[in-house]
Design a protein around this motif. Structure first.
Motif, PDB file in Angstrom:
ATOM      1  N   TYR A   1      37.646 137.326  93.027  1.00 35.58           N
ATOM      2  CA  TYR A   1      38.613 138.414  93.023  1.00 35.58           C
ATOM      3  C   TYR A   1      37.959 139.656  93.612  1.00 35.58           C
ATOM      4  CZ  TYR A   1      36.035 140.126  88.969  1.00 35.58           C
ATOM      5  OH  TYR A   1      35.042 140.587  88.151  1.00 35.58           O
ATOM      6  N   MET A   2      38.785 140.616  93.988  1.00 40.19           N
ATOM      7  CA  MET A   2      38.294 141.912  94.449  1.00 40.19           C
ATOM      8  C   MET A   2      39.020 142.999  93.680  1.00 40.19           C
ATOM      9  SD  MET A   2      37.924 141.468  98.585  1.00 40.19           S
ATOM     10  CE  MET A   2      36.900 142.927  98.808  1.00 40.19           C
ATOM     11  N   GLN A   3      38.262 143.946  93.203  1.00 33.57           N
ATOM     12  CA  GLN A   3      38.810 145.156  92.592  1.00 33.57           C
ATOM     13  C   GLN A   3      38.552 146.274  93.583  1.00 33.57           C
ATOM     14  OE1 GLN A   3      40.268 145.356  89.347  1.00 33.57           O
ATOM     15  NE2 GLN A   3      40.908 147.350  90.099  1.00 33.57           N
ATOM     16  N   LEU A   4      39.616 146.961  94.017  1.00 35.78           N
ATOM     17  CA  LEU A   4      39.512 147.953  95.087  1.00 35.78           C
ATOM     18  C   LEU A   4      40.124 149.289  94.713  1.00 35.78           C
ATOM     19  CD1 LEU A   4      41.054 145.753  97.917  1.00 35.78           C
ATOM     20  CD2 LEU A   4      38.629 146.165  97.612  1.00 35.78           C
TER      21      LEU A   4
ATOM     22  N   GLU B   1      29.880 154.624  90.726  1.00 38.46           N
ATOM     23  CA  GLU B   1      31.243 154.387  91.213  1.00 38.46           C
ATOM     24  C   GLU B   1      31.212 154.030  92.694  1.00 38.46           C
ATOM     25  OE1 GLU B   1      33.375 157.931  90.112  1.00 38.46           O
ATOM     26  OE2 GLU B   1      33.747 157.145  88.108  1.00 38.46           O
ATOM     27  N   LEU B   2      31.982 153.002  93.022  1.00 42.51           N
ATOM     28  CA  LEU B   2      32.014 152.467  94.389  1.00 42.51           C
ATOM     29  C   LEU B   2      33.465 152.282  94.834  1.00 42.51           C
ATOM     30  CD1 LEU B   2      29.324 149.684  93.859  1.00 42.51           C
ATOM     31  CD2 LEU B   2      29.021 151.793  95.164  1.00 42.51           C
ATOM     32  N   PRO B   3      33.687 151.984  96.134  1.00 45.37           N
ATOM     33  CA  PRO B   3      35.047 151.683  96.606  1.00 45.37           C
ATOM     34  C   PRO B   3      35.597 150.378  96.024  1.00 45.37           C
ATOM     35  CG  PRO B   3      33.622 152.249  98.452  1.00 45.37           C
ATOM     36  CD  PRO B   3      32.744 152.123  97.250  1.00 45.37           C
ATOM     37  N   GLY B   4      34.709 149.504  95.548  1.00 48.16           N
ATOM     38  CA  GLY B   4      35.178 148.254  94.970  1.00 48.16           C
ATOM     39  C   GLY B   4      34.094 147.198  94.977  1.00 48.16           C
ATOM     40  N   PHE B   5      34.493 145.975  94.646  1.00 52.36           N
ATOM     41  CA  PHE B   5      33.552 144.857  94.632  1.00 52.36           C
ATOM     42  C   PHE B   5      34.300 143.543  94.707  1.00 52.36           C
ATOM     43  CE2 PHE B   5      34.690 145.461  90.245  1.00 52.36           C
ATOM     44  CZ  PHE B   5      34.726 144.180  89.693  1.00 52.36           C
ATOM     45  N   LEU B   6      33.558 142.501  95.081  1.00 55.15           N
ATOM     46  CA  LEU B   6      34.054 141.132  95.054  1.00 55.15           C
ATOM     47  C   LEU B   6      33.300 140.440  93.926  1.00 55.15           C
ATOM     48  CD1 LEU B   6      34.689 138.715  97.946  1.00 55.15           C
ATOM     49  CD2 LEU B   6      33.226 137.979  96.087  1.00 55.15           C
ATOM     50  N   GLY B   7      34.025 139.845  93.001  1.00 53.43           N
ATOM     51  CA  GLY B   7      33.400 139.197  91.858  1.00 53.43           C
ATOM     52  C   GLY B   7      33.817 137.744  91.726  1.00 53.43           C
TER      53      GLY B   7
ATOM     54  N   LEU C   1      29.008 144.096  96.208  1.00 58.85           N
ATOM     55  CA  LEU C   1      29.439 145.482  96.055  1.00 58.85           C
ATOM     56  C   LEU C   1      29.893 146.049  97.394  1.00 58.85           C
ATOM     57  CD1 LEU C   1      26.297 146.584  94.032  1.00 58.85           C
ATOM     58  CD2 LEU C   1      28.399 145.600  93.137  1.00 58.85           C
ATOM     59  N   ILE C   2      31.012 146.736  97.386  1.00 58.12           N
ATOM     60  CA  ILE C   2      31.473 147.441  98.585  1.00 58.12           C
ATOM     61  C   ILE C   2      30.799 148.806  98.560  1.00 58.12           C
ATOM     62  CG2 ILE C   2      33.441 148.366  99.848  1.00 58.12           C
ATOM     63  CD1 ILE C   2      35.170 146.244  98.397  1.00 58.12           C
ATOM     64  N   THR C   3      29.829 148.999  99.438  1.00 56.24           N
ATOM     65  CA  THR C   3      29.077 150.257  99.440  1.00 56.24           C
ATOM     66  C   THR C   3      29.752 151.340 100.270  1.00 56.24           C
ATOM     67  OG1 THR C   3      27.688 149.478 101.255  1.00 56.24           O
ATOM     68  CG2 THR C   3      26.882 149.129  98.996  1.00 56.24           C
TER      69      THR C   3
END
Length: 153
Positions: free
Chosen positions: A51-54, A71-77, A86-88
């Motif tokens: 999944y991705m949380q964005l 805090e980041l723009p999002g991640f894929l887990g 991690l979306i850097t």
């Protein structure tokens, strides 16, 4: 005669007032609508249990179990696993297209990718330059395809 004219004026006044009230009630729905933010979403792929949380707008996503990154723009887990990509950084190129830079949670692999919105519920992540996305699966590393379709929850 005076009473008839007064009644006619008051009747038109009431009609105008009712019409104005009706227009006001109808326009409340337009004012109350949320601004659509398609890159603020939870999207998933059941085939690979990922999944991705964005939130590419506010960059305020905290990765569970990885508070060190902030805090980041999002991640894929991966579901039922703490491993994450991690979306850097993220750049929205349009309302339906974004460029992402991802690193794995150990910092040993990185890659660029694009995320494209196909419709209201379908997103496509396409890997670009860099490492190949891989996630743990039953004690082994599972390489993910170069294009992955996600569904918005």
């Amino acid at each position: 005669m005076y009473l008839v004219s007064l009644h006619k004026i008051n009747g038109n006044y009431m009609k105008n007032k009712l019409l104005l009230l009706l227009c006001l009630v109808c326009s409340i729905g337009v004012w109350g609508q949320k601004t659509e933010k398609p890159f603020k979403a939870y999207i998933y792929n059941n085939v690979y249990d990922i999944y991705m949380q964005l939130n590419l707008y506010d960059n305020n996503i905290k990765v569970p179990g990885h508070d060190l990154y902030g805090e980041l723009p999002g991640f894929l887990g991966k579901k039922n696993n703490s491993y994450s990509w991690l979306i850097t950084s993220a750049k929205m190129k349009s309302d339906s297209h974004a460029e992402l830079v991802l690193i794995n949670d150990t910092g040993s692999d990185d890659l660029t990718a694009t995320l494209t919105i196909k419709n209201d519920t379908t997103y496509v992540l396409k890997q670009g330059k860099g490492s190949t996305l891989k996630v743990p699966n039953k004690g082994k590393w599972q390489k993910l395809p170069s294009e992955i379709v996600f569904i918005k929850k």
